[in-house]
Design a protein around this motif. Structure first.
Motif, short mmCIF file in Angstrom:
data_model
loop_
_atom_site.label_atom_id
_atom_site.label_comp_id
_atom_site.label_asym_id
_atom_site.label_seq_id
_atom_site.Cartn_x
_atom_site.Cartn_y
_atom_site.Cartn_z
N THR A 48 66.07 27.22 -28.21
CA THR A 48 66.00 27.47 -26.77
C THR A 48 66.29 28.95 -26.54
OG1 THR A 48 66.72 25.23 -26.23
CG2 THR A 48 67.00 26.90 -24.52
N ALA A 49 65.33 29.63 -25.93
CA ALA A 49 65.49 31.06 -25.64
C ALA A 49 66.08 31.23 -24.25
CB ALA A 49 64.16 31.77 -25.74
N VAL A 50 67.02 32.15 -24.14
CA VAL A 50 67.62 32.50 -22.85
C VAL A 50 67.40 34.00 -22.65
CG1 VAL A 50 69.74 32.54 -21.48
CG2 VAL A 50 69.36 30.70 -23.15
N SER A 51 66.62 34.32 -21.63
CA SER A 51 66.26 35.70 -21.35
C SER A 51 66.69 36.07 -19.94
CB SER A 51 64.74 35.88 -21.49
OG SER A 51 64.35 37.17 -21.07
N THR A 52 67.41 37.17 -19.82
CA THR A 52 67.83 37.67 -18.51
C THR A 52 67.25 39.06 -18.32
OG1 THR A 52 69.85 36.36 -18.60
CG2 THR A 52 69.82 38.18 -17.03
N VAL A 53 66.56 39.27 -17.20
CA VAL A 53 65.86 40.52 -16.94
C VAL A 53 66.08 40.99 -15.51
CG1 VAL A 53 64.04 40.05 -18.64
CG2 VAL A 53 63.70 39.38 -16.26
N PHE A 54 65.88 42.31 -15.33
CA PHE A 54 65.70 42.90 -14.01
C PHE A 54 64.22 42.79 -13.73
CE2 PHE A 54 64.46 46.59 -11.43
CZ PHE A 54 65.31 46.44 -10.34
N LEU A 55 63.86 42.23 -12.59
CA LEU A 55 62.46 41.90 -12.29
C LEU A 55 61.69 43.06 -11.66
CD1 LEU A 55 63.19 38.48 -10.64
CD2 LEU A 55 62.20 38.82 -12.90
N ASP A 56 60.39 43.01 -11.79
CA ASP A 56 59.47 43.86 -11.03
C ASP A 56 59.68 43.50 -9.56
OD1 ASP A 56 57.34 44.78 -9.57
OD2 ASP A 56 55.82 43.75 -10.73
N GLN A 57 60.09 44.45 -8.76
CA GLN A 57 60.50 44.11 -7.40
C GLN A 57 59.55 44.52 -6.28
OE1 GLN A 57 62.86 41.98 -6.56
NE2 GLN A 57 62.87 41.67 -8.74
N MET A 58 58.30 44.71 -6.57
CA MET A 58 57.37 44.99 -5.47
C MET A 58 57.32 43.84 -4.48
SD MET A 58 56.20 47.95 -5.23
CE MET A 58 54.84 47.78 -4.10
N SER A 59 57.50 42.63 -4.97
CA SER A 59 57.46 41.47 -4.08
C SER A 59 58.64 41.45 -3.12
CB SER A 59 57.45 40.18 -4.90
OG SER A 59 58.60 40.11 -5.70
N MET A 60 59.73 42.13 -3.46
CA MET A 60 60.90 42.19 -2.60
C MET A 60 60.88 43.41 -1.69
SD MET A 60 62.61 39.54 -3.54
CE MET A 60 64.17 39.85 -2.76
#
Length: 128
Positions: free
Chosen positions: A61-73
């Motif tokens: 089970t992979a657990v990945s935490t990222v800062f997202l591309d925020q154009m949608s916000m």
């Protein structure tokens, strides 16, 4: 960035002031708002639009935490956005967003909590 492109992006930003995307600041951890030119410069500098906070695997089970591309916000200037996300993916390709966070520190803590929960569920994983 070429002056002509930057001028065009600044013109778009003036016409659409609500487009103020989030990027990570100079420390690489603190979310800050920028204009379109700053957003594209940041994306080129970081090599993409998502920045990894942490990645672990527990029994397939992979657990990945990222800062997202925020154009949608970008358009919601009144909302405190959840700019970080932890995604848990199983060995069969199934995935679920487990949690979202507002800061890098919250994302690190949340990622660690999910890892700890998975370790307790996976009997073959070493416990700290």
């Amino acid at each position: 960035m070429e002056a002509e492109i930057k001028q065009t992006l600044n013109s778009i930003s003036e016409k659409f002031p609500q487009l103020r995307p989030w990027i990570l600041g100079e420390d690489g951890r603190t979310p800050v708002r920028t204009d379109l030119a700053g957003y594209l410069e940041w994306a080129v500098k970081t090599g993409g639009l998502s920045v990894r906070v942490a990645l672990d695997e527990i029994d397939g089970t992979a657990v990945s935490t990222v800062f997202l591309d925020q154009m949608s916000m970008a358009g919601d200037r009144h909302r405190e956005p959840d700019l970080f996300e932890t995604l848990v993916s199983d060995a069969n390709g199934g995935a679920a967003v487990e949690r979202r966070y507002r800061t890098w520190d919250e994302a690190e803590r949340g990622h660690a909590e999910i890892i700890e929960e998975l370790r307790h569920l996976a009997p073959s994983s070493p416990k700290p």
